[in-house]
Design a protein around this motif. Structure first.
Motif, PDB file in Angstrom:
ATOM      1  N   TYR A   1      47.696   4.786 -23.161  1.00 49.52           N
ATOM      2  CA  TYR A   1      47.705   3.433 -22.612  1.00 49.52           C
ATOM      3  C   TYR A   1      46.408   3.261 -21.828  1.00 49.52           C
TER       4      TYR A   1
ATOM      5  N   SER B   1      50.719  -3.175 -16.862  1.00 49.35           N
ATOM      6  CA  SER B   1      50.801  -1.779 -16.409  1.00 49.35           C
ATOM      7  C   SER B   1      50.871  -1.770 -14.885  1.00 49.35           C
TER       8      SER B   1
ATOM      9  N   ASP C   1      48.697   2.496 -27.460  1.00 49.30           N
ATOM     10  CA  ASP C   1      49.715   1.454 -27.440  1.00 49.30           C
ATOM     11  C   ASP C   1      49.137   0.250 -26.697  1.00 49.30           C
TER      12      ASP C   1
ATOM     13  N   LYS D   1      61.462  -5.125 -22.065  1.00 51.53           N
ATOM     14  CA  LYS D   1      61.474  -3.658 -22.126  1.00 51.53           C
ATOM     15  C   LYS D   1      60.600  -3.102 -21.022  1.00 51.53           C
ATOM     16  N   VAL D   2      61.028  -1.985 -20.464  1.00 55.11           N
ATOM     17  CA  VAL D   2      60.252  -1.261 -19.466  1.00 55.11           C
ATOM     18  C   VAL D   2      60.260   0.208 -19.884  1.00 55.11           C
TER      19      VAL D   2
ATOM     20  N   TRP E   1      61.161  -9.563 -18.285  1.00 55.02           N
ATOM     21  CA  TRP E   1      60.788  -8.538 -19.259  1.00 55.02           C
ATOM     22  C   TRP E   1      61.922  -8.193 -20.223  1.00 55.02           C
TER      23      TRP E   1
ATOM     24  N   TRP F   1      56.985  -4.922 -21.034  1.00 55.45           N
ATOM     25  CA  TRP F   1      56.840  -5.809 -22.184  1.00 55.45           C
ATOM     26  C   TRP F   1      57.588  -7.102 -21.848  1.00 55.45           C
TER      27      TRP F   1
ATOM     28  N   TYR G   1      55.296   0.519 -17.638  1.00 55.24           N
ATOM     29  CA  TYR G   1      54.736  -0.453 -18.580  1.00 55.24           C
ATOM     30  C   TYR G   1      55.818  -1.491 -18.867  1.00 55.24           C
TER      31      TYR G   1
ATOM     32  N   THR H   1      50.531  -2.815 -26.956  1.00 54.98           N
ATOM     33  CA  THR H   1      51.535  -3.876 -27.085  1.00 54.98           C
ATOM     34  C   THR H   1      52.182  -4.290 -25.768  1.00 54.98           C
ATOM     35  N   TYR H   2      51.964  -3.510 -24.704  1.00 55.79           N
ATOM     36  CA  TYR H   2      52.605  -3.853 -23.434  1.00 55.79           C
ATOM     37  C   TYR H   2      51.899  -5.052 -22.801  1.00 55.79           C
ATOM     38  N   SER H   3      52.575  -5.669 -21.834  1.00 54.92           N
ATOM     39  CA  SER H   3      51.995  -6.837 -21.157  1.00 54.92           C
ATOM     40  C   SER H   3      51.322  -6.458 -19.845  1.00 54.92           C
TER      41      SER H   3
END
Lengths: 105, 105
Positions: free
Chosen positions: A100, B63, B57, B96-97, B94, B14, B12, B59-61
């Protein structure tokens, strides 16, 4: 501690043989050598902390957290001969790597 | 920078609606408030850095990287009223975490 241009590079390694202590030590030793790359501002070599909740991924073997002053320093690290040597010498140890990369919002 | 007892807590997020800028700003605002928890030594609010390799990765929104002086401080943070209020006010944002907790090897 983190300034506006900070570049966070966080890598999680899953060993091929997670129960093999020699493999774990070899990876840690490799990361210690890798930490000598000049553009790295700070580094942390970690292992799962022993916490346990459903959102926590406790399955990785080693955490490799790097702070750079900026994106250019991270780009330079990726192609540093010390980094390439590390990948060459240690990549047989892991089965999976997830990275990440984060910059300030 | 990282001492032997350092506890790294990296979260992280999402977002449910990753394209919704208001949701993103609301989460960032919530994290800024959350950063006032006294046991937090340092924090970084990040977004994907724009790097691209198959192991990254992207894809997360958001951090959320926290450094604590030790495990006890992180335990205290988990039940801090400011943390509980953050979860109450922001968890609808969110989908997902994923959390990785790491201590020194």
């Amino acid at each position: 501690m983190f300034d506006k241009n900070a570049f966070i590079h966080h890598v999680y390694f899953w060993l091929k043989n997670p129960g093999n202590n020699n493999d774990l030590l070899a990876l840690i030793e490799g990361l210690k050598k890798l930490s000598s790359v000049k553009t790295i501002k700070s580094f942390h070599i970690g292992k799962p902390a022993g916490t346990s909740r459903d959102v926590i991924d406790t399955t990785y073997s080693v955490s490799w957290l790097l702070l750079f002053d900026n994106k250019e320093d991270q780009d330079s690290y990726q192609v540093d001969p010390i980094h390439l040597k590390f990948v060459d010498e240690c990549s047989h140890l892991w089965e999976k790597v997830v990275v990440y990369d984060a910059v300030s919002v």
